[in-house]
Design a protein around this motif. Structure first.
Motif, short mmCIF file in Angstrom:
data_model
loop_
_atom_site.label_atom_id
_atom_site.label_comp_id
_atom_site.label_asym_id
_atom_site.label_seq_id
_atom_site.Cartn_x
_atom_site.Cartn_y
_atom_site.Cartn_z
N CYS A 42 2.34 -1.08 -0.66
CA CYS A 42 1.28 -0.78 0.32
C CYS A 42 1.26 -1.80 1.45
O CYS A 42 0.99 -1.45 2.61
CB CYS A 42 -0.07 -0.70 -0.37
SG CYS A 42 -0.23 0.70 -1.50
N GLN A 50 -3.13 -0.44 2.35
CA GLN A 50 -2.15 0.34 3.10
C GLN A 50 -2.69 0.75 4.47
O GLN A 50 -1.95 0.74 5.44
CB GLN A 50 -1.74 1.58 2.30
CG GLN A 50 -0.71 2.43 3.02
CD GLN A 50 -0.03 3.42 2.09
OE1 GLN A 50 -0.03 3.26 0.89
NE2 GLN A 50 0.55 4.46 2.67
N SER A 56 -5.08 1.68 -1.47
CA SER A 56 -5.33 2.49 -0.27
C SER A 56 -5.90 1.65 0.86
O SER A 56 -5.52 1.81 2.02
CB SER A 56 -6.28 3.65 -0.62
OG SER A 56 -5.71 4.50 -1.57
#
Length: 422
Positions: A121, A69, A66
């Protein structure tokens, strides 16, 4: 009622001006998250159940993914500034396609899964700033919010449909699912190769060797900080609603809440984009954070109607915050559009990461206390106190830019150093 009608008319008028390239880009803005969300929302289950990873390891992998990304968008903006928008999108899609190929191969050799996930990502981080900059290239200030919100609507539509399509197959037939997603990305990449080439903007990129300082040069400080804070508070909802809602309702009802939230973004943001553009920045921050606070407080009730109402209020708040922060960052910065979008993605990544770390500890503490409804109430209090502190600090800080005021309407770019029409 008049504002709603005017918003619908403005949306139709703006969309009618989209040429073939922009229509393809909007279609891609739907297809890319469609393919991605056929896989990524299920990665925790896939890594744990199919590849036998421990849940602790899965959590670390997803946190890193995360952060890459979101925050990697700043490098995507800088790359677009150097090599152009189309070439950046092409490289990003090639990298992301390779990541999905890696997930397919991981069915035979599981250690590949982590690297493949990170690769997808990285591709997402590189793609989005260039995509947004391409979408608004040469668009006048009045239509820019509509173009951005149309892209956001397509993105959210893909995110909403992807899990519904893939849900029955992700554990039973993941190989065929990964093949289908890879084929989709190959087709989208081929389409991007036919797009006209555009430069990222009129301003030169950072000097070689400038490093992080060059990447953050010219950052619009208040929109950057407000975006980080908005994502920090919003991701309390994004990260922890599943645990809370499934326990009180069901996984199907949780999916219904998410579908409602995606639908609101798809429908409301394009219609409200003109109103959000005209709204003074301080007013937009007040409205947005108040919506988040109200929604988080309602979630504490814990009933099914409260989950739906809370999700609705939170989504309406983030519709205002996320669009207005981007528009304000574009207005205040002299950097190219792609770099500005990359900087805003970095802010989003920092906020989302902080939410996972701090929010996770807060949820654990309230759970141990026997009432996790307090988690949502404490998050709601933060929505009221932290933005007020941010604005108070900003008011005590001397303005170094002559146009860093709270006027909501976008100024002509020749008043703040940008080329008119860019």
């Amino acid at each position: 009622m008049a504002d709603h009608a005017a918003g619908g008319k403005g949306l139709r008028s703006a969309l009618s001006t989209f040429d073939g390239s922009l229509r393809f880009l909007l279609l891609s803005s739907f297809l890319i998250p469609l393919g991605s969300f056929m896989v990524l929302p299920f990665m925790s289950v896939f890594l744990h159940e199919r590849l036998d990873m421990g849940l602790g390891t899965v959590g670390v992998v997803l946190a890193v993914a995360s952060l890459v990304q979101f925050s990697g968008g700043i490098f995507g903006g800088a790359l677009a500034d150097r090599i152009g928008l189309r070439r950046t999108m092409l490289w990003a899609l090639i990298i992301r396609t390779a990541g999905f190929v890696g997930l397919l191969l991981a069915l035979r050799w599981p250690p590949l899964a982590v690297g493949a996930l990170i690769l997808t990502c990285c591709g997402a981080a590189l793609y989005l700033p260039a995509n947004k900059a391409y979408l608004v290239h040469g668009v006048d200030d009045e239509r820019r919010p509509v173009f951005l919100s149309a892209g956001n609507a397509a993105l959210n539509a893909g995110m909403a449909v992807g899990p519904v399509v893939a849900g029955p197959f992700v554990l039973s037939s993941p190989g065929w699912l990964f093949v289908a997603v890879t084929a989709l990305f190959v087709l989208v990449t081929a389409g991007h190769a036919r797009l006209p080439d555009l430069k990222a903007g009129q301003e030169p990129g950072p000097e070689p060797g400038a490093g992080a300082r060059g990447l953050l040069a010219g950052v619009a400080v208040l929109p950057f900080a407000a975006n980080a804070l908005a994502f920090y508070l919003y991701f309390h909802f994004q990260h922890f609603l599943a645990v809370y809602a499934v326990e009180r309702a069901s996984s199907a009802f949780y999916s219904l809440v998410l579908l409602l939230c995606f639908t609101l973004v798809i429908v409301v943001q394009p219609l409200a984009s003109g109103l959000i553009r005209r709204m003074p920045y301080a007013t937009a921050l007040t409205v947005g954070f108040t919506g988040l606070a109200a929604g988080l407080a309602v979630l504490a009730v814990g009933t099914r109607p409260a989950l739906l109402a809370g999700g609705t209020l939170i989504t309406l708040g983030d519709i205002v915050l996320f669009l207005k922060n981007d528009l304000e960052a574009l207005r205040r910065s002299r950097r190219s559009d792609a770099v500005v979008f990359g900087q805003q993605r970095l802010a989003a990544g920092l906020g989302a990461c902080a939410s996972g770390v701090l929010g996770g500890q807060l949820y654990r503490l309230t759970g141990h206390a026997g009432n996790d409804g307090w988690f949502w109430l404490l998050a709601a209090v933060q929505c009221l106190l932290l933005p007020a502190a941010l604005l108070a600090f900003r008011d005590r800080t001397p303005h170094c830019h002559p146009h860093d005021d709270d006027e909501g309407a976008l100024k002509p770019h020749d008043t703040d150093g940008r080329v008119p029409g860019r």
